[in-house]
Write an enzyme that holds these catalytic residues in place. Structure first.
Site, mmCIF file in Angstrom:
data_model
loop_
_atom_site.group_PDB
_atom_site.id
_atom_site.type_symbol
_atom_site.label_atom_id
_atom_site.label_comp_id
_atom_site.label_asym_id
_atom_site.label_seq_id
_atom_site.Cartn_x
_atom_site.Cartn_y
_atom_site.Cartn_z
ATOM 1 C CG HIS A 38 -0.459 -4.073 2.473
ATOM 2 N ND1 HIS A 38 0.046 -5.047 3.293
ATOM 3 C CD2 HIS A 38 -0.029 -4.357 1.224
ATOM 4 C CE1 HIS A 38 0.753 -5.907 2.566
ATOM 5 N NE2 HIS A 38 0.730 -5.511 1.304
ATOM 6 C CB SER A 97 -0.305 -7.396 -1.112
ATOM 7 O OG SER A 97 0.629 -6.345 -1.238
ATOM 8 C CG ASP A 133 -0.113 -4.935 6.695
ATOM 9 O OD1 ASP A 133 -0.524 -4.086 5.874
ATOM 10 O OD2 ASP A 133 -0.093 -6.149 6.436
#
Ligand SMILES: *[C@@H]1O[C@H](CO)[C@@H](O)[C@H](O)[C@H]1NC(C)=O
Ligand SMILES: *[C@@H]1O[C@H](CO)[C@@H](O)[C@H](O)[C@H]1NC(C)=O
Length: 359
Positions: free
Chosen positions: A328, A43, A326
């Site tokens: 990330h 991600s 988040d």
């Protein structure tokens, strides 16, 4: 007057590329040695493949993701640009298109890079194999690119070979193996890390066999400090050092694996990027960049146990003051990381990114 005007504009047309070419060589790197960027992993680098997997719950294809990317959710797991985006900007490349978003026709036209990365993927085929493109699957797609698509643009084999050997291969993988798979298959920290390293090395060798030579590899970030985990520590916001230590067991050996590949594979060159060290350091130094929240994420629902921002949740207004969006990093964190990798040998080794670009 007309003639003067024409003469001047004619001269300018001739000179401008020269002038800008000169200044770009002197001020920043010229990307003439990096014709394309091929992006693999999870991600942190994903930019839209998930949105084509047909799994509505598992992606970042809705707001507030992309709120600072022109308000457009694209599958990027952050508010704005990813680390891969900032790398592309520094190398003067377009953002590499997500592989699954390209039609057959488009795939045969692209020569400046593709993203195969997919949120949730790990190093192992076992990790989230039903909800992401695993790294082995990403490599299969890349093989198709090399065997079926690129030859349409590079008709002579030597030209294709040169293109691949000059391109940059960037990879961020491993954290999801620690998140999802470690407890399922390998109880011992040591054997799990060694398994990951062996598999990762094998994947890099596969890329090498397909023609890749220049690699930029992130180590595994400190998942024990991610907001969803830090929120449940006492005191709140502390890192889970047990988890971080497991990851460090892998990280400590990664550089050695890369040097080993370099000694075995002619032409293999790499930059090892210490994402882990950077994120740990930022917990105490981020204020220098105006970042004051080093663990509370912009999407508050992460703290309540959600893995992602909830659809259409209102994120914090001051996103540039948060290390995490988040679980990330936020866009500003991504930007600082890539800039520092480019400039400092402390984060990116054996040398800074410039070394790889000019090699
Ligand atoms: C997916 O992972 C599971 C374990 O989590 C494994 O049993 C299965 O064989 C994997 N499937 C594929 C297609 O790789
Ligand atoms: C920290 O992480 C370890 C390993 O993942 C886990 O077993 C442990 O429960 C975590 N500790 C806390 C306090 O959450």
């Amino acid at each position: 007057m007309n003639i003067n005007y024409l003469t001047i504009s004619f001269l300018l047309t001739l000179l401008l590329p020269l002038i800008s070419g000169l200044s770009s060589n002197h001020l920043k790197c010229s990307s003439k040695n990096i014709p394309a960027m091929y992006v693999f992993g999870d991600s942190l680098f994903e930019n839209g493949n998930s949105c084509h997997l047909g799994l509505p719950s598992n992606e970042a294809c809705f707001l507030p993701y992309g709120i600072d990317f022109g308000g457009k959710p694209t599958g990027r797991c952050t508010n704005g640009k990813t680390m891969a985006d900032y790398l592309a900007i520094l190398l003067r490349l377009p953002f590499p298109s997500p592989y699954l978003g390209l039609s057959k026709h488009q795939r045969s036209k692209i020569t400046r890079g593709i993203t195969y990365a997919s949120a949730g993927s790990g190093i192992l085929q076992e990790t989230n194999n039903e909800t992401s493109l695993t790294l082995p699957t990403q490599l299969k797609h890349f093989k198709r690119t090399v065997q079926n698509d690129l030859p349409k643009m590079f008709k002579e084999h030597v030209l294709l070979e040169r293109h691949l050997s000059e391109s940059l291969f960037v990879i961020n993988a491993g954290v999801n193996d620690y998140g999802q798979t470690i407890n399922k298959i390998f109880p011992s920290t040591r054997s799990f890390a060694l398994l990951l390293l062996k598999e990762f090395s094998r994947h890099l060798q596969e890329l090498y066999i397909l023609g890749a030579r220049k690699f930029l590899v992130n180590n595994i970030p400190p998942a024990g400090c991610f907001p969803s985990i830090a929120a449940h520590m006492t005191p709140k916001g502390n890192c889970n050092e047990t988890l971080n230590k497991k990851i460090n067991f892998y990280n400590k050996r990664l550089l050695g694996v890369l040097y080993q590949l370099q000694s075995q594979l002619p032409g293999f060159i790499f930059v090892h990027a210490d994402l882990n060290g950077f994120l740990v350091e930022m917990r105490t130094t981020a204020h220098k960049y105006g970042i004051f929240d080093t663990w509370k994420p912009c999407c508050h629902n992460i703290i309540d146990g959600d893995p992602r921002c909830r659809r259409d949740v209102i994120p914090c207004a001051d996103r540039n003051t948060h290390l995490y969006f988040d679980d990330h990093p936020s866009q500003i964190t991504n930007n600082i990381y890539v800039k520092r990798c480019f400039q400092e040998a402390t984060i990116c080794r054996p040398s800074d990114l410039k070394h790889l670009v000019y090699a």
